[in-house]
Write an enzyme that holds these catalytic residues in place. Structure first.
Site, PDB file in Angstrom:
ATOM      1  N   SER A 289      10.281-117.256 -46.579  1.00  0.00           N
ATOM      2  CA  SER A 289      11.249-117.460 -45.436  1.00  0.00           C
ATOM      3  C   SER A 289      11.710-116.482 -45.034  1.00  0.00           C
ATOM      4  O   SER A 289      11.633-115.213 -45.176  1.00  0.00           O
ATOM      5  CB  SER A 289      12.448-118.381 -46.089  1.00  0.00           C
ATOM      6  OG  SER A 289      13.232-117.194 -46.995  1.00  0.00           O
ATOM      7  N   ASP A 290      12.476-116.355 -43.865  1.00  0.00           N
ATOM      8  CA  ASP A 290      12.968-115.284 -43.209  1.00  0.00           C
ATOM      9  C   ASP A 290      14.499-115.276 -43.918  1.00  0.00           C
ATOM     10  O   ASP A 290      14.738-116.192 -44.799  1.00  0.00           O
ATOM     11  CB  ASP A 290      13.243-115.392 -41.902  1.00  0.00           C
ATOM     12  CG  ASP A 290      13.624-113.977 -41.171  1.00  0.00           C
ATOM     13  OD1 ASP A 290      14.067-112.850 -41.569  1.00  0.00           O
ATOM     14  OD2 ASP A 290      13.132-113.979 -39.919  1.00  0.00           O
ATOM     15  N   TRP A 291      15.130-114.220 -43.772  1.00  0.00           N
ATOM     16  CA  TRP A 291      16.312-114.051 -44.724  1.00  0.00           C
ATOM     17  C   TRP A 291      17.399-115.160 -44.438  1.00  0.00           C
ATOM     18  O   TRP A 291      17.866-115.503 -43.388  1.00  0.00           O
ATOM     19  CB  TRP A 291      17.062-112.570 -43.960  1.00  0.00           C
ATOM     20  CG  TRP A 291      18.482-112.377 -44.746  1.00  0.00           C
ATOM     21  CD1 TRP A 291      19.659-112.860 -44.980  1.00  0.00           C
ATOM     22  CD2 TRP A 291      18.599-111.292 -45.716  1.00  0.00           C
ATOM     23  NE1 TRP A 291      20.469-112.324 -45.688  1.00  0.00           N
ATOM     24  CE2 TRP A 291      19.837-111.115 -46.317  1.00  0.00           C
ATOM     25  CE3 TRP A 291      17.624-110.264 -46.119  1.00  0.00           C
ATOM     26  CZ2 TRP A 291      20.264-110.213 -47.087  1.00  0.00           C
ATOM     27  CZ3 TRP A 291      17.856-109.297 -46.895  1.00  0.00           C
ATOM     28  CH2 TRP A 291      19.392-109.192 -47.488  1.00  0.00           C
ATOM     29  N   ASN A 292      17.505-116.028 -45.649  1.00  0.00           N
ATOM     30  CA  ASN A 292      18.575-116.894 -45.857  1.00  0.00           C
ATOM     31  C   ASN A 292      18.049-118.206 -45.072  1.00  0.00           C
ATOM     32  O   ASN A 292      18.828-119.126 -44.920  1.00  0.00           O
ATOM     33  CB  ASN A 292      19.839-116.599 -45.658  1.00  0.00           C
ATOM     34  CG  ASN A 292      21.024-117.550 -46.256  1.00  0.00           C
ATOM     35  OD1 ASN A 292      20.710-117.814 -47.446  1.00  0.00           O
ATOM     36  ND2 ASN A 292      21.946-117.830 -45.512  1.00  0.00           N
ATOM     37  N   SER A 293      16.931-118.252 -44.587  1.00  0.00           N
ATOM     38  CA  SER A 293      16.549-119.442 -43.689  1.00  0.00           C
ATOM     39  C   SER A 293      16.628-120.643 -44.309  1.00  0.00           C
ATOM     40  O   SER A 293      16.785-121.807 -43.649  1.00  0.00           O
ATOM     41  CB  SER A 293      15.412-118.981 -42.727  1.00  0.00           C
ATOM     42  OG  SER A 293      13.968-119.145 -43.437  1.00  0.00           O
TER      43      SER A 293
END
Length: 747
Positions: A289-293
């Site tokens: 994932s991207d940050w916290n996505s």
């Protein structure tokens, strides 16, 4: 006899120990067998841990006693962390790796990841600038040096290359990509993956990460984290090709985008992650994932809660969870409830473990964490030399009225250098400089003084750090200019406004800088504008007041040397734009590979009731593929091997390229194609090939290109390839606007 018995006993003990050693720790066993053995030993919680990536920080010294850091250390001991990002340096990574391999139940090593976008310690030009070199070999080499330095600092994985195609310079992250063209973006994506990864069989390469999957460059309004709404035809033909090229080049990982596609967040988008990436493309690596996505799918309105977010991400085919912790918190529960299967979890974890084995971390977990190698590898003279070469080739000469450039460095010339950014090292760098340091870089002022040692260089700020100016600053700059033979003015944007979360509604030269240029123009002195920025800016306002425009982007460690190389002519500028430069903000997005409308604007005649602006041209100020040189090039005698082409039988294209000027230099010859009629409307031009050619003054070369079926193919909305017979045009020239053309048909 007694010695013999003792020796026999020792050998027997050693054999017993080997027999008791788990298969996954046997370096001689095949990787798949080792993974299978390890998976059988892991609990659901430990499997969830392998899919959990946390933001790290400092794990040595006093900082390690912070409660937050202690909690992360405790999770690592429990096998609940598979990877850390933002833990860098051989000492730091070794300290945390020791916890994982020596203090956890199974001793599974960690992966350390970091955003290495254009260099680790030796900082190269931003990717958008580097792409303007069109030097694919240098681009790959730059990536390999970044990988070598990152690997020496204990890193195994970098979050690059960004493969997003974008037509919108309002978006701050255009600096991370290769511009607006899907073909060229694909070439660059593959080169960067190859440079970063090599064969992943040594401690000098790292895992690459193709991002942001998918279509993140199409965010509405150029606003970070915003909505994306594109047709599937656009998705397949414009946005997906560079990601596919990165995957084909062997990228170990792919990162989800923040945006939605077809109304579904990319992290939970089964069509993107499962149907395209895994099934259609056969991707064998893992998706992060991207940050916290994962967690942000709740805010999007797609997931009901954190547990639902974990389920929808995993069900779509996404795997490693960066920082939101929904997978480590809820995967065991989802397994118990039967919402996901153990086979699916094992398949995901298997991919992560594969790369840990592939990198050799199970056999030598500290192989990347060597302090001596770190010191010997980073920021070397050889690396800086390559950074200078890359910066030289990235600079784009947009205007050179009356050949005001180059400036003879051997003569005693009075040079006025004006502009705060010319001396400010802090403003030379963007958000993504990894572990680079501004103080290590060469400023424009330093580079000029070194190169033009025989000249009298005087400096004036001209404007404030934010780009604004005032009467006193302008008056001082004018006084400085009056005593000079030539005035060089560094304008543009601070590098602090380039990168993630740096969207701008008006990417233009500030009013204060325009006022400065007007005042300097009034002196009658020749004015050279150096434009620093992490994106194309609207330059229309400064055009009347400058004799030359040198686009210097954000060039990294060797900025000052490269700028001086080009201004002096020691390097003949060869860069070509990879994004169109807007005439006005209201024209954005503007790009070369657009579609014809039912009422296209004619070159002349009645312009009424046509698709046009009433107040500005339709065309950009500077087109895609544009860049001047200190010499001139002429294209002539464009020829095709035949006026018709059959499927499976390539068509040969030849053109004569001549250096008609007085200096040697590089030219980037570009070939474009247009299909005149098709079942899905095609762009007015589409880049299909290019050659970067070096010619001596007066030298002529016949360049050959080959058009194949692949060059004439396009996708429908489901990713099916079409090659349709009909009329085509082929164009060859030095940019997307100024071209020769010929017609042919595909039978």
């Amino acid at each position: 006899m007694k010695k013999t018995v003792i020796l026999f006993g020792l050998l027997a003990t050693a054999g017993f120990i080997r027999a008791q050693q788990p298969l996954y720790k046997n370096a001689k066993a095949p990787i798949e067998a080792r993974i299978n053995d390890l998976l059988k030993r892991m609990t659901p919680e430990e499997k969830a841990g392998q899919l959990n990536q946390l933001n790290g920080g400092i794990f040595t010294g006093p900082a390690a006693n912070d409660p937050g850091q202690q909690a992360k250390i405790a999770m690592t001991r429990q096998g609940k962390v598979g990877s850390f990002l933002n833990v860098t340096g051989a000492e730091e990574t070794r300290a945390m790796q020791k916890v994982a391999v020596e203090e956890s139940r199974l001793g599974i090593p960690l992966l350390f990841a970091f955003d290495v976008i254009h260099g680790y310690k030796t900082i190269f030009p931003i990717p958008l600038a580097e792409a303007c070199s069109w030097d694919v070999a240098q681009i790959e080499k730059d990536a390999s040096i970044a990988a070598k330095e990152a690997a020496a600092a204990g890193l195994h994985w970098v979050f690059s290359p960004m493969c997003d195609i974008s037509n919108d310079p309002r978006w701050g992250r255009v600096m991370e990509g290769a511009g607006e063209d899907p073909y060229y973006g694909s070439v660059v994506a593959a080169a960067r993956v190859k440079g970063l990864q090599g064969n992943l069989n040594d401690a000098a390469h790292v895992m690459a990460c193709v991002k942001h999957f998918a279509a993140y460059g199409a965010v509405q309004g150029g606003r970070e984290y915003n909505t994306v709404d594109v047709s599937r035809v656009a998705l397949w033909n414009k946005y997906l090709p560079p990601y596919y090229a990165g995957v084909k080049a062997g990228a170990a990982t792919v990162m989800n985008a923040f945006n939605i596609v077809d109304g579904v967040p990319a992290s939970g988008n089964k069509y993107l992650v499962h149907d395209i990436l895994e099934k259609k493309w056969g991707f064998k690596g893992f998706v992060v994932s991207d940050w916290n996505s994962f967690d942000e799918m709740i805010t999007h309105g797609y997931a009901a809660n954190r547990k639902d977010a974990a389920y929808k991400a995993l069900a779509a085919g996404s795997m490693m969870d960066m920082e939101s912790k929904v997978v480590v918190d809820y995967l065991p529960q989802l397994l118990k409830e039967g919402k996901i299967t153990m086979q699916q979890v094992d398949d995901d974890v298997r991919r992560v473990l594969y790369y840990k084995f592939k990198l050799g971390l199970f056999d030598d977990p500290y192989k990347f964490s060597d302090v001596a190698r770190e010191k010997a590898t980073e920021f070397t003279a050889a690396h800086r030399m390559e950074a200078r070469k890359a910066a030289d080739a990235s600079i784009v000469l947009l205007k050179n009225e009356d050949n005001v450039l180059p400036i003879d460095a051997k003569s005693n010339t009075a040079i006025a250098l004006i502009g705060y950014y010319a001396k400010s090292k802090a403003d030379m760098f963007d958000f993504w400089i990894a572990n680079g340091k501004a103080e290590d870089a060469v400023s424009v002022l330093e580079g000029m003084k070194e190169k033009f040692a025989n000249s009298n260089i005087t400096y004036s700020d001209g404007y404030l750090p934010d780009g604004s100016s005032n009467e006193a600053l302008i008056d001082n700059a004018v006084a400085t200019a009056k005593n000079a033979n030539v005035v060089i003015v560094n304008v543009g944007l601070t590098g602090k406004l380039a990168g993630e979360d740096r969207s701008l509604a008006n990417p233009a030269i500030s009013e204060g800088q325009v006022a400065l240029l007007k005042a300097l123009h009034a002196t009658g002195k020749p004015i050279v504008a150096l434009v620093s920025a992490g994106r194309p800016l609207v330059l229309t306002a400064i055009q009347p007041y400058v004799n030359a425009i040198v686009y210097t982007w954000i060039l990294g460690t060797e900025t000052g040397h490269a700028v001086a190389d080009v201004l002096s002519g020691d390097y003949n500028p060869s860069g070509k734009t990879v994004m169109s430069f807007p005439y006005a903000v209201g024209q954005i997005p503007v790009y070369y590979d657009h579609f014809n409308t039912g009422r296209p604007l004619p070159d002349s005649g009645d312009l009424n009731w046509k698709s046009r602006y009433r107040d500005i041209p339709n065309e950009p100020l500077y087109p895609f593929g544009f860049g001047l040189s200190y010499t001139t090039f002429h294209y002539g005698n464009l020829q095709l091997s035949s006026a018709s082409m059959k499927k499976g039988s390539p068509l040969q294209v030849k053109v004569e390229l001549t250096n008609t000027g007085s200096k040697a230099g590089y030219e980037v010859a570009q070939l474009y194609i247009r299909q005149m009629t098709a079942s899905i409307v095609q762009p007015v031009k589409a880049l299909k090939a290019f050659q970067r050619v070096y010619l001596q003054p007066g030298e002529k070369k016949v360049l050959s290109f080959t058009i194949t079926d692949n060059d004439l193919a396009f996708y429908d909305g489901e990713g099916n390839v079409h090659i349709e017979p009909g009329a085509f045009k082929v164009f060859v020239g030095g940019n997307s606007r100024d071209v020769l053309e010929k017609d042919f048909t595909l039978q």
